[in-house]
Design an enzyme around this catalytic site. Sequence first.
Site, PDB file in Angstrom:
ATOM      1  N   HIS A   1       0.953  -1.219  -0.111  1.00 21.85           N
ATOM      2  CA  HIS A   1       0.037  -0.048   0.091  1.00 21.85           C
ATOM      3  C   HIS A   1       0.990   1.159   0.085  1.00 21.85           C
ATOM      4  CE1 HIS A   1       0.816  -0.340   4.287  1.00 21.85           C
ATOM      5  NE2 HIS A   1       0.103   0.785   4.489  1.00 21.85           N
TER       6      HIS A   1
ATOM      7  N   HIS B   1       1.454   3.951   2.015  1.00 15.11           N
ATOM      8  CA  HIS B   1       1.953   4.707   3.046  1.00 15.11           C
ATOM      9  C   HIS B   1       3.280   4.925   2.895  1.00 15.11           C
ATOM     10  CE1 HIS B   1      -1.955   4.112   5.792  1.00 15.11           C
ATOM     11  NE2 HIS B   1      -2.070   5.312   4.872  1.00 15.11           N
TER      12      HIS B   1
ATOM     13  N   ASP C   1       5.816   4.702   5.175  1.00 14.69           N
ATOM     14  CA  ASP C   1       6.569   3.620   5.619  1.00 14.69           C
ATOM     15  C   ASP C   1       6.628   2.382   5.178  1.00 14.69           C
ATOM     16  OD1 ASP C   1       3.927   3.512   6.699  1.00 14.69           O
ATOM     17  OD2 ASP C   1       4.378   2.271   8.519  1.00 14.69           O
ATOM     18  N   HIS C   2       5.982   2.273   3.886  1.00 21.00           N
ATOM     19  CA  HIS C   2       6.037   1.020   2.952  1.00 21.00           C
ATOM     20  C   HIS C   2       6.692   1.343   1.669  1.00 21.00           C
ATOM     21  CE1 HIS C   2       3.356  -1.261   5.992  1.00 21.00           C
ATOM     22  NE2 HIS C   2       3.347   0.150   6.274  1.00 21.00           N
TER      23      HIS C   2
ATOM     24  N   HIS D   1      -7.567  -0.906   5.645  1.00 22.19           N
ATOM     25  CA  HIS D   1      -6.560   0.139   6.198  1.00 22.19           C
ATOM     26  C   HIS D   1      -6.507   1.347   5.085  1.00 22.19           C
ATOM     27  CE1 HIS D   1      -2.805   1.490   8.168  1.00 22.19           C
ATOM     28  NE2 HIS D   1      -2.253   1.511   6.875  1.00 22.19           N
TER      29      HIS D   1
ATOM     30  N   ASP E   1      -0.156  -3.768   6.380  1.00 22.87           N
ATOM     31  CA  ASP E   1      -0.740  -3.239   7.627  1.00 22.87           C
ATOM     32  C   ASP E   1      -2.252  -3.618   7.614  1.00 22.87           C
ATOM     33  OD1 ASP E   1       1.558  -2.095   8.008  1.00 22.87           O
ATOM     34  OD2 ASP E   1       0.542   0.157   7.834  1.00 22.87           O
TER      35      ASP E   1
ATOM     36  N   HIS F   1       4.795  -4.588  10.944  1.00 21.22           N
ATOM     37  CA  HIS F   1       5.141  -3.882  12.216  1.00 21.22           C
ATOM     38  C   HIS F   1       5.060  -4.846  13.389  1.00 21.22           C
ATOM     39  CE1 HIS F   1       4.550   0.250  10.556  1.00 21.22           C
ATOM     40  NE2 HIS F   1       3.517  -0.167  10.103  1.00 21.22           N
TER      41      HIS F   1
END
Length: 255
Positions: free
Chosen positions: A56, A58, A60-61, A114, A133, A171
């Site tokens: 996805h 975001h 942090d990905h 999400h 996530d 995570h």
Amino acid sequence: MALDIRQIPVLKDNFIYLAREPKSGAVAVVDPAVAGPVLETADRLGWKITHILNTHHHGDHVGGNMEIKEATGCTIVGPGHDPDRIPGMDVQVKDGDTYDLGQSRAQVFFVPGHTSGHIAYWFKDSDALFCGDTMFSIGCGRLFEGTPQQMWTSLSRLRALPPQTQIYCAHEYTESNIRFAVSVDPNNAALRRREAEVKSLRAAGKYSVPSTLGEERAANPFLRADAPELAAAIGMAGRSPVEVFAEVRARKDKF
Ligand code: ZN
Ligand code: FE
């Protein structure tokens, strides 16, 4: 061929994965939050990165996408359900598609909730699920862009995979997820076992990820919204799984 999978902890609590298919030597990076530690780890292992797989959009990905692509010339694979938000995406995959990493085949699941475009990659022959996530150990992602109905449907589809499937989530949230989970599902023996296990893993400086889907099915409250004993424990006996899921998710948001 079964993948050789390595876990790289970055930022506060993110995991990036490197997955190598040994026959072809193809190497995928799953959800690179950052580039530096990925390039260093691949170098140290003597692995040549050929792909990035994104779940996805975001930061942090996908934060490491462009730097890794520039350094390696790799192919970036991501969700066709989210065509405009994945930096550098070369190949779009959608629900029901397969993608071959060398001789290892991933099956793609569209798992909105999400985010509106989230996907997961299931490498059946490796018993490996890269779910970003969507599912965490004893938790699930926040509903930033989706409804409880969507997330429950997404989790229900992932829950139907074989119990030995390893859940490579993005995570290390397990300890705090467990603190919440015991507040809604206090009499769940599988959850109490997982609580003790994670406590000793973390005390020894080890990760609690991956877990197996079988463990998650028994202990993760977000996979148990259709379990009568969980509904009863939160005062919602007889209510629909989606209503129970929505209530558990709402309680977690406030926990
Ligand atoms: Zn996310
Ligand atoms: Fe994340």
